[in-house]
Scaffold this active site. Structure first.
Site, PDB file in Angstrom:
ATOM      1  N   CYS A 135      -2.866   0.263  33.474  1.00 47.77           N
ATOM      2  CA  CYS A 135      -3.329  -0.268  32.181  1.00 47.77           C
ATOM      3  C   CYS A 135      -2.400   0.112  31.038  1.00 47.77           C
ATOM      4  O   CYS A 135      -2.699  -0.164  29.881  1.00 47.77           O
ATOM      5  CB  CYS A 135      -4.762   0.167  31.899  1.00 47.77           C
ATOM      6  N   ARG A 144     -13.281   3.492  29.206  1.00 45.64           N
ATOM      7  CA  ARG A 144     -12.595   4.783  29.215  1.00 45.64           C
ATOM      8  C   ARG A 144     -13.311   5.697  28.226  1.00 45.64           C
ATOM      9  O   ARG A 144     -13.579   5.287  27.086  1.00 45.64           O
ATOM     10  CB  ARG A 144     -11.140   4.593  28.782  1.00 45.64           C
ATOM     11  N   ARG A 177     -10.786   0.692  25.329  1.00 45.99           N
ATOM     12  CA  ARG A 177     -10.436   1.947  24.632  1.00 45.99           C
ATOM     13  C   ARG A 177     -11.584   2.298  23.682  1.00 45.99           C
ATOM     14  O   ARG A 177     -11.591   1.873  22.526  1.00 45.99           O
ATOM     15  CB  ARG A 177      -9.147   1.773  23.838  1.00 45.99           C
ATOM     16  N   ASN A 200       2.112   4.511  29.316  1.00 46.58           N
ATOM     17  CA  ASN A 200       2.543   4.917  27.969  1.00 46.58           C
ATOM     18  C   ASN A 200       2.671   6.437  27.904  1.00 46.58           C
ATOM     19  O   ASN A 200       3.685   6.979  27.465  1.00 46.58           O
ATOM     20  CB  ASN A 200       1.550   4.439  26.912  1.00 46.58           C
ATOM     21  N   ASP A 201       1.626   7.107  28.356  1.00 46.89           N
ATOM     22  CA  ASP A 201       1.689   8.571  28.342  1.00 46.89           C
ATOM     23  C   ASP A 201       2.493   9.119  29.510  1.00 46.89           C
ATOM     24  O   ASP A 201       3.203  10.113  29.361  1.00 46.89           O
ATOM     25  CB  ASP A 201       0.272   9.166  28.334  1.00 46.89           C
ATOM     26  N   HIS A 214      -4.621  -0.920  12.421  1.00 45.22           N
ATOM     27  CA  HIS A 214      -5.674  -1.900  12.146  1.00 45.22           C
ATOM     28  C   HIS A 214      -5.103  -3.214  11.645  1.00 45.22           C
ATOM     29  O   HIS A 214      -5.558  -4.286  12.020  1.00 45.22           O
ATOM     30  CB  HIS A 214      -6.602  -1.349  11.058  1.00 45.22           C
ATOM     31  N   GLU A 255      -1.803   9.747  34.014  1.00 41.12           N
ATOM     32  CA  GLU A 255      -0.842   9.615  32.905  1.00 41.12           C
ATOM     33  C   GLU A 255      -0.194  10.946  32.550  1.00 41.12           C
ATOM     34  O   GLU A 255       0.569  11.038  31.596  1.00 41.12           O
ATOM     35  CB  GLU A 255      -1.513   8.970  31.689  1.00 41.12           C
ATOM     36  N   ARG A 299       6.139   9.338  22.274  1.00 43.24           N
ATOM     37  CA  ARG A 299       6.029   7.873  22.269  1.00 43.24           C
ATOM     38  C   ARG A 299       5.978   7.287  20.868  1.00 43.24           C
ATOM     39  O   ARG A 299       6.097   6.074  20.685  1.00 43.24           O
ATOM     40  CB  ARG A 299       4.812   7.413  23.099  1.00 43.24           C
TER      41      ARG A 299
HETATM   42  C1  PEP Z   1      -1.419   4.863  28.545  1.00 39.51           C
HETATM   43  O1  PEP Z   1      -1.188   6.016  28.188  1.00 39.51           O
HETATM   44  O2  PEP Z   1      -0.627   4.175  29.213  1.00 39.51           O
HETATM   45  C2  PEP Z   1      -2.688   4.217  28.155  1.00 39.51           C
HETATM   46  C3  PEP Z   1      -3.042   3.029  28.613  1.00 39.51           C
HETATM   47  O3  PEP Z   1      -3.463   4.871  27.267  1.00 39.51           O
HETATM   48  P1  PEP Z   1      -3.191   4.920  25.688  1.00 39.51           P
HETATM   49  O4  PEP Z   1      -2.036   4.011  25.387  1.00 39.51           O
HETATM   50  O5  PEP Z   1      -4.461   4.484  25.067  1.00 39.51           O
HETATM   51  O6  PEP Z   1      -2.867   6.364  25.484  1.00 39.51           O
HETATM   52 MG    MG Z   2      -2.769   7.272  27.455  1.00 42.67          MG
END
Ligand code: PEP
Ligand code: MG
Length: 599
Positions: free
Chosen positions: A511, A343, A307, A463-464, A200, A440, A474
């Site tokens: 994304c 999402r 998100r 990211n995932d 935050h 992902e 991560r």
């Molecule tokens: C991702 O995993 O790339 C993604 C966009 O979702 P988050 O980062 O919210 O898990």
């Molecule tokens: Mg993700």
């Protein structure tokens, strides 16, 4: 300056620390160290419990007064939605049930108020910290902030929140309240030992336009009040006691960044069209409504990722259908005529639904669509909220953390139930709303062609996807160097997903953070990606690169990159490309080299 003094300064070694880039911008200034580790709580027996109860009440009253001030400052500066964090803290300090339990213990156990407050709060905080869930870790930070405030007021100590000059604040942990309160001074930047880009406090720093670097681990150990410091919020770098050379380098960099930003913003509304006519879509990732005013000036072609779980952090519980609808409606109206991709909640391993629920491996556990399919009533409510918002503009729905075709089919069935309920209630909605899936998880990547047949678009969550493909947490700093989106396995998987989507006749977006990395833009474009979604501030940079690239050449370039077997080689080749073709973007966002380039 005398030669003696300048020699002394020359002899001071500068220290360069690397952390998390939490809020963009460069600041050069003097350190103001805010220490927070001073609260020591002793356990004492007391004779007069009523005197302790009076002390506690005074502390609660003082804390309420302070938080009320923070809330109003936040409200004025950054708007009602973000100020809600402090509203939640205000509710905490006025929670009669919680404080009755504390008061009861003081009387029964005849212990000092400080000890009982610390003990009761710490138990809650520990539970949340160990949940392994990012949302609850954030919540733990907020509760810790309230605890420290009450303990400080019990000790009748004052928080230093007003000061002279224009310092860079260095602290162990920046709380949301700190980010807002301290911003009432002429703060140049924030630096902290702990924290992530999605905390935050980081979100608030971005909204307040204050450069920030967090997660530096030991920044507070290296600094003293008044030391010179540079922070580079673009790349997550902090320089303590910088040399004259570094000061010159970063002053130049600051000027170039500001100039480049304003030039790119002036052309941000132009389409992302390659020199040979391929048009791609450049969209924004958002979490909170305060980010909506950034969409148009940054040229966003809509919202590629909303998100929605961020609403839970703000509201402190799962908002009901009506509250979600009100939020979604605002986003849709602002993004018009472009679409917003909502999402569904991506939360996991949490204690909201199951008492004492905890998981050994929350990232491999009850997360995203799995959890929502186990709580169909929640999913249905969320679908209804999105569908209701769809009459105010264009909405799309996206499922996170999908691992199999069956999950998509089941979620679509629940969506159909939501449609039927609204129809029965005579509530209008967009009957042709598009549904997409985030790819992902490796199993979904391998099944992406089959999944694509059930939906209208795919969106790659790098990211995932990187975390699961490379088996690297991560959030774990110990293996941060192994987390690499440019690993050939990740890149080849991205290509597989794009080709699968196209074989099924649908568009493929990205994304994850990689979509906003200028180093990756030409490669992703060349691999055929249709839509890029990233934090608003980077969108003009992506558009500039795409407008200066030939699609046919990018395709050829991507084919070469896909044959390489080393992430380092891939990044080197991409960096060379960026340096040759988009020199200023390269030097402001990527390069570690010292600059001799002038505008
Ligand atoms: C991702 O995993 O790339 C993604 C966009 O979702 P988050 O980062 O919210 O898990
Ligand atoms: Mg993700």
């Amino acid at each position: 300056m005398s030669s003696e003094v300048s020699e002394q300064l020359e002899s001071v070694e500068e220290i360069v620390l690397h952390g998390v880039a939490a809020s963009p911008g460069i600041a050069i200034g003097k350190v103001l160290l805010i220490k927070k580790d001073g609260i020591v709580v002793e356990k004492k027996s007391v004779e007069d419990a009523s005197a302790e109860l009076d002390r506690l009440q005074r502390s609660i009253d003082r804390s309420t007064y302070e938080l009320d001030k923070v809330y109003h400052t936040a409200f004025e500066k950054i708007g009602v939605d973000k100020a809600k964090i402090f509203e939640a803290q205000l509710l905490m300090v006025s929670d009669p049930i919680f404080f009755e339990a504390i008061k009861g213990r003081i009387v029964r156990e005849k212990k000092n108020a400080d000890f009982v407050v610390d003990d009761e709060f710490s138990r809650q905080i520990e539970q949340l910290r160990h949940s392994g869930n990012e949302i609850f870790r954030q919540r733990a930070l907020e509760i810790e902030d309230v605890k420290n405030r009450i303990l400080r007021n019990l000790a009748e100590a004052k928080l230093k929140s007003k000061f002279e000059g224009t310092p860079i604040i260095v602290t162990s942990e920046l709380t949301p309240a700190d980010a807002v309160l301290l911003s009432r001074n002429a703060v140049l930047g924030y630096v902290s030992d702990y924290g992530g880009a999605r905390s935050h406090a980081s979100i608030l720093s971005r909204s307040l336009g204050i450069p920030a670097v967090v997660g530096l681990k030991e920044a507070t150990k290296h600094v003293q009040d008044g030391m010179d410091m540079i922070i580079d919020g673009y790349r997550g770098v902090v320089v303590i006691q910088p040399s004259e050379g570094s000061i010159k380098k970063y002053s130049d960099r600051k000027r170039w960044c500001e100039q480049l930003d304003s030039e790119l913003l002036s052309e941000a509304s132009e389409p992302a069209l390659t020199t040979d006519g391929r048009r791609v879509s450049i969209e924004a990732n958002i979490e909170l409504l305060e980010e909506l005013p950034l969409l148009k000036p940054h040229g966003a072609d809509g919202i590629g990722l909303f998100r929605t779980e961020a609403l839970i952090i703000d509201a402190d519980s799962i908002p009901d259908e009506e509250a979600q609808y009100q939020t979604f409606k605002k986003a849709v109206e602002e993004a018009k005529p472009n679409a917003v991709i909502f999402r569904t909640f991506d939360i996991g391993g949490d204690k909201i639904f199951v008492e004492d629920h905890s998981e050994q491996n929350p990232f491999l556990g009850w997360r995203g669509i799995r959890m929502m399919l186990d709580r169909p009533e929640l999913l249905k409510d969320q679908f209804k909220a999105i569908l209701r918002a769809s009459v105010h503009g264009k909405c799309k729905i996206m499922y996170p953390m999908v691992a199999s075709v069956e999950e998509v089919v089941r979620a679509n069935e629940i969506l159909e139930e939501a449609r039927k309920s609204l129809t029965a209630e005579n509530i209008p909605f967009d009957k042709d709303i598009e549904v997409g899936v985030m790819i992902e998880i490796p199993s979904a990547a391998l099944m992406s062609e089959e999944i694509a047949r059930h939906v209208a678009f795919l969106s790659i969550g790098t990211n995932d996807l990187t975390q699961y493909l490379l088996a690297v947490d991560r959030t774990n700093e110990l293996v941060a160097n192994v987390f690499d989106e440019f690993h050939p396995a990740v890149i080849r998987t991205i290509k597989l997903i794009i080709d699968s989507g196209h074989s099924a006749g649908i568009k493929v977006a990205m994304c994850g953070e990689m979509a906003g990395n200028p180093l990756a833009t030409v490669m992703l474009l060349g691999m055929g990606l249709d839509e890029f979604s990233a934090v608003s501030s980077v969108l003009p940079v992506l558009k500039k690169i795409i407008r200066g690239t030939n699609y046919k050449s990018a395709r050829k370039f991507a084919r070469q990159l896909l044959k390489m077997d080393s992430p380092e080689e891939i990044k080197k080749v991409l960096a060379e490309y960026l340096k040759n073709r988009f020199e200023r973007i390269y030097y402001t966002t990527i390069s570690e080299e010292s600059l001799d380039y002038q505008i």
